[in-house]
Design an enzyme around this catalytic site. Sequence first.
Site, PDB file in Angstrom:
ATOM      1  CE  LYS A   1      -3.903   1.890   2.745  1.00 26.23           C
ATOM      2  NZ  LYS A   1      -4.795   1.653   3.904  1.00 26.23           N
TER       3      LYS A   1
ATOM      4  CB  SER B   1      -8.141   3.629   3.003  1.00 29.01           C
ATOM      5  OG  SER B   1      -7.276   3.007   3.941  1.00 29.01           O
TER       6      SER B   1
ATOM      7  CB  SER C   1      -8.354   0.730   5.907  1.00 34.28           C
ATOM      8  OG  SER C   1      -9.050   1.921   5.735  1.00 34.28           O
TER       9      SER C   1
HETATM   10  N1  GLN Z   1     -13.194   4.112   6.744  1.00 35.87           N
HETATM   11  C1  GLN Z   1     -12.507   4.534   7.926  1.00 35.87           C
HETATM   12  C2  GLN Z   1     -12.108   5.990   7.781  1.00 35.87           C
HETATM   13  O1  GLN Z   1     -12.367   6.557   6.758  1.00 35.87           O
HETATM   14  C3  GLN Z   1     -11.335   3.674   8.185  1.00 35.87           C
HETATM   15  C4  GLN Z   1     -10.167   3.984   7.356  1.00 35.87           C
HETATM   16  C5  GLN Z   1      -8.959   3.165   7.723  1.00 35.87           C
HETATM   17  O2  GLN Z   1      -9.054   2.140   8.385  1.00 35.87           O
HETATM   18  N2  GLN Z   1      -7.815   3.660   7.322  1.00 35.87           N
HETATM   19  O3  GLN Z   1     -11.543   6.559   8.661  1.00 35.87           O
END
Ligand code: GLN
Length: 496
Positions: free
Chosen positions: A76, A152, A176
Amino acid sequence: MSCQKLYKFSAHQLREKLNSREIKSEDILLSLSERIRETESKVKAYVRLNGQNLKFSSQTPAKTDGLLNGIPISIKDNICTEGMPTECCSKILQGFNPPYDATVIRKLKEAGALILETKLNMDEFAFGSSTENSFFGVTHNPWNLACVPGGSSGGSAAAVAADEAIAALGSDTGGSIRQPASFCGVVGLKPTYGRVSRYGLIAFASSLDQIGPLTKDVRDCALVMNVISGYDPMDSTSVNMAVPDYTASLGKDIRGMKFAIPKEYFVEGMDPEIKNIFSEALEQIKKLGATYQEVSLPNTKYAVPVYYIVATAEASSNLSRFDGVQYGLRIGDRGQVAGDRGQSAENRLIDMYNKTRGEGFGEEAKRRIILGTFSLSHGYYDAYYLRALKVRTLIKNDFDAVFKDFDAILAPVSPTAAFKIGEKASDPLKMYLSDIYTISANLAGIPAISVPGGFTKGKLPVGLQILAKPFAEEVIFQVASAYEQATPWYNEEPKL
Ligand code: GLN
């Protein structure tokens, strides 16, 4: 050898082929490159690919007996790789090539893995649940190209699902890894907070972030965890505890195990199809000789607000370092911008900050910086941030109470399957609310996995979530592996 379609295999299957000298590592790279050339224009899982050939880090010759020797791993874009661009899919980090490797990258290299220089797409700074917030544009779900891959770590999940990666690393601050794993039909684990070093992970919310694997099957997930877990003096929140061999948990039965089902998760907003798929998964668990019982996690209703206060507060502080001075983008320096020649040095500096941050951050990043700065500000700190921390403890206590009587918790991963690109993009609150089943694990610091758990009628994958007490990844692997072996979901492939 590439006629064998090696890209289809899991890391442990490829390790066997390498061991028996049936194939060479170069065959895997060739096959993977071909696959990416074939399908990447549809999926768009990688960033900065520019139609060129894939580049890999070179292998450390001394480590040729490593667990992942010769296996390409995709990363990532928020995990630092020495000398290779790491931009968090944000304009503000354009051109940032870290001078060091994250600890997980060092460990992967030491285990003989080949690190792909081309990184995986993500929501900018990991802010999002759909990968629509990336500076590089959206990734498409391999099961239905009109849908999001989740986020994400959407690039990581989509690449593994599309066989464009053998295995990948993602990060999970509020879901995410697990939510995109669920949306794309792959395995994704968020380890216990402190199990995997965060050194070299560009921070979103430091008290919630964890790096973890996204893989084709449970065995690969255990294998990657064996490599990346463990104490790291470079991360002060890393825990000094021995790392078990996670593959030893695989293939054990789950007879007599007791699972908890949180009743608060079955609320309005949950797609009835998801509920049915979850009920069928429970039937399967019962057939394997385990029992389950409804329990209460009474503070679940506060999880979304608490998370979005804590996470944005930490993010606003972490992102203050991106000011145009040290990293990546700089706009308006030294009077280069027309019309500012007459300004004082101080004004020019402020101007540079404003222009760099104004142009460098996307809309969601700005929204979170503003929200976080507000809840940390004098006068609101006690009412929002401090209160959120107290409720966070209550959420953790809810889990502790359940784990006194149960081996693990079973739950859905998300209230819906993958949604259409654009469907929630203009409604941040709707997007935030969809994180309801994943964020509690981060607030409590506990480990949780998403494993393929079925399909909707529209042929979209749906994950089953297994959560356990801190450092009980072994229990998660045992349950996930038993469920995987008893279900047919792994034989399905997206048609690309
Ligand atoms: N969807 C969550 C957010 O937008 C989690 C994102 C993540 O785990 N990086 O904060």
